[in-house]
Design a protein around this motif. Structure first.
Motif, PDB file in Angstrom:
ATOM      1  N   HIS A 151       0.724  -1.203  -0.163  1.00 28.33           N
ATOM      2  CA  HIS A 151       0.141  -0.111  -0.031  1.00 28.33           C
ATOM      3  C   HIS A 151       0.943   1.156  -0.015  1.00 28.33           C
ATOM      4  N   ASP A 210       1.660   5.530  -1.710  1.00 32.15           N
ATOM      5  CA  ASP A 210       1.203   6.859  -2.467  1.00 32.15           C
ATOM      6  C   ASP A 210       2.182   7.184  -3.347  1.00 32.15           C
ATOM      7  N   ASP A 236      -4.709  -1.147   7.991  1.00 35.59           N
ATOM      8  CA  ASP A 236      -5.235   0.408   8.013  1.00 35.59           C
ATOM      9  C   ASP A 236      -4.680   0.923   6.769  1.00 35.59           C
ATOM     10  N   GLN A 252      -4.953   3.891   3.505  1.00 34.86           N
ATOM     11  CA  GLN A 252      -5.248   5.544   3.285  1.00 34.86           C
ATOM     12  C   GLN A 252      -5.837   5.748   2.125  1.00 34.86           C
ATOM     13  N   TYR A 310      -4.292   6.088  -1.835  1.00 38.00           N
ATOM     14  CA  TYR A 310      -3.145   5.174  -2.031  1.00 38.00           C
ATOM     15  C   TYR A 310      -3.582   4.093  -2.958  1.00 38.00           C
ATOM     16  N   SER A 369     -10.075   6.929   4.375  1.00 40.16           N
ATOM     17  CA  SER A 369      -9.108   6.248   5.059  1.00 40.16           C
ATOM     18  C   SER A 369      -9.663   5.328   6.437  1.00 40.16           C
TER      19      SER A 369
END
Length: 569
Positions: free
Chosen positions: A470, A472, A499, A501, A504, A546
């Motif tokens: 994961h 960005d 978790d 975002q 992303y 998110s």
């Protein structure tokens, strides 16, 4: 009893006397007797013959009225076919005895035999040839004959052969190498000939129009053109050559073939490396080649994109050179391999066949059997080496054995070492394998791949730990990615809670052998869909809010595709 034997003796003497009156033995001394000439009957009604290419083994029959010996001696006949006003009557185009060992007043020859004889004598096809046929009658030292003109039109079935000290057959022209006569896409014969053969450097060979000492021989002139009775043809280096002859322009060319190899999707090296074929002689290449996968492939020359050979469309196993097919309108396609395994591959490029044959290695099988019931067949990929082509979902509660038969009744193998587990992207190990009926079990539930080498007694196993990547494109990019290890659930399912975002990208990797991304035409913004194990598959950009998500990936047994789902918690 004596009277009965006497009657038999008189009967035998009477029969012998009657037979000797009908035909006297040729061993009797010659006396004052004559031999009449045979009288030819019209051939084919009008003494014209058009040889039938569609019926090469069809008979042409010659008939005549018998010659008669006034002394009733036996008469034997020979049919002779030659040119009109032949300069050398001792070497006719062809001659053959009549039926019944030469005693009949009838004889026959096939279309093919006469056509070949005329070709060997240098006559062109499609023309009316003015010839003469004769019958010679022989009785003791006396001979009579009769002859008649005949017009013959032969068909185009011309052949060329190679012989000489430079060739694989040496100087004996009766064993000469037949060249392949090429045809175009419409099936029309061309004046083009081709041969794949091994040649010795600086030793000569000639081109012949038949396998006979009387065949016409062609060599080259000072300009390298083919001419009748020319100089022997030579090459500068030992090797296997493709020889091409254009008999219309009387030209000859050579293409050195240092290597032929298979390349393509089903092979271990894919489109990046060749699997070589070994030249075994007389235009034949052969090797045992492993096809771990399926798909299309081609043959190419000299480890380069030249001399490409492909499957001739619409045929069972015929092949054609790609550039020649393009020139002559011959349809072709990549070879297709539909079943993985070890095959003996034979490529034949001789004067009779341009074919490729694959024969699966001798029937020998190996199975992984779980709990005595679930059998998974492995594929032979080498001499005594077997491998899974799809992964086997196993649990720690499974009892596993390897066996040569699916029902477990063959030779059974097991390992004494524990299979183990690990945190590496690809967890793998090699265990000693021997004949045994004691089962083994995996240490963790997983999708396993196996390679078994019976000769060395080794079992190699592996599985993959998958991770959800994961990241960005800003604020650190790829280098600040998170990697969440997925938990395996039986069968073929991987899960995690992570978790994630908004904005992303996501993919699933086991770097760098497993590379799952969004499948073609998938909505990369969807929370569920299909994944494709391909480095070029798209990023998944589906997290708009998110938060914590449950992620599930279920894969197919061959790791090629899967389905995914993100669920917000």
């Amino acid at each position: 009893m004596k009277t009965f034997k006497k009657h038999i003796l008189w009967a035998a003497l009477l029969m012998l006397t009657l037979w000797s009156c009908e035909e006297k033995s040729n061993l009797q001394p010659e006396g004052n007797w004559d031999l009449s000439a045979p009288a030819l009957m019209p051939l084919n009604g009008d003494n014209k013959l058009v040889l039938d290419e569609a019926n090469p083994h069809g008979k042409i029959t010659f008939n005549w009225e018998a010659a008669v010996s006034s002394a009733k001696y036996g008469v034997y006949y020979t049919v002779v076919i030659d040119s009109l006003n032949a300069s050398d009557v001792n070497q006719p185009i062809i001659q053959f005895k009549s039926l019944e060992g030469g005693k009949s007043n009838s004889a026959s020859i096939t279309n093919l035999e006469l056509n070949d004889a005329l070709y060997m004598a240098g006559f062109l096809p499609g023309q009316e040839l003015e010839l003469q046929w004769a019958v010679q009658a022989v009785c003791l030292s006396k001979m009579t004959s009769d002859e008649a003109d005949v017009t013959v039109t032969r068909y185009d079935d011309d052949k060329l052969f190679l012989s000489g000290s430079a060739t694989e057959v040496g100087d004996n022209v009766t064993n000469a190498i037949k060249m392949m006569r090429l045809s175009n896409g419409a099936g029309e014969k061309l004046k083009l000939y081709e041969s794949y053969t091994e040649l010795k450097a600086n030793e000569g060979f000639m081109v012949f129009n038949g396998r006979s000492e009387n065949a016409i021989a062609y060599g080259v002139d000072n300009e390298g053109k083919l001419v009748r009775d020319g100089q022997p043809i030579t090459v500068d280096a030992d090797g296997v050559y493709r020889i091409n002859i254009d008999f219309e322009t009387m030209s000859i060319s050579f293409h050195k073939v240092d290597r032929l190899g298979l390349i393509g999707s089903p092979l271990a090296g894919g489109w990046g490396a060749d699997e070589a074929l070994e030249y075994i002689g007389m235009g034949v290449w052969q090797s045992d080649i492993s096809f771990p996968g399926t798909g299309g492939y081609i043959i190419r020359a000299n480890n380069n994109w030249e001399g490409i050979i492909k499957h001739k469309s619409g045929s069972v196993n015929d092949v054609v050179r790609e550039d020649f097919g393009n020139e002559q309108g011959i349809a072709f396609e990549d070879f297709q391999q539909n079943e993985a395994g070890l095959y003996t591959v034979t490529l034949t490029l001789d004067g009779n066949n341009y074919t490729m044959n694959l024969e699966k290695a001798p029937e020998q099988r190996m199975y992984v059997i779980a709990n005595g019931t679930d059998a998974y067949e492995l594929t032979m990929v080498g001499d005594g080496i077997f491998a899974t082509t799809s992964y086997i979902a196993l649990q720690t509660t499974d009892n596993v054995l390897v066996n040569t038969k699916a029902d477990g009744s063959g030779i059974s193998y097991s390992i004494s070492d524990a299979m183990g587990q690990g945190d590496d992207n690809k967890v793998e190990a090699t265990a000693s394998m021997s004949e045994s009926t004691t089962p083994f079990s995996p240490v963790v539930d997983q999708a396993y791949g196996f390679v078994i080498d019976v000769k060395t007694g080794e079992l190699k196993w592996h599985y993959y730990n998958l991770k959800l990547f994961h990241w960005d494109e800003v604020g650190g990019g790829w280098d600040t990615r998170t990697e969440t290890l997925l938990s395996y659930s039986h069968p073929f399912t991987f899960t995690a809670t992570a978790d994630l975002q908004a904005g992303y990208h996501s993919k699933v990797f086991s770097p760098w052998e497993i590379l799952f991304g969004a499948a073609t035409s998938e909505d990369v913004n969807a929370l569920s869909g299909n994944m494709l194990n391909d480095g070029g598959a798209a990023n998944i950009d589906n997290i708009s809010t998110s938060g914590s998500y449950d992620f599930t990936l279920t894969i197919t047994a061959d790791y090629s595709t899967g389905t995914f789902e993100f669920v917000s918690k």
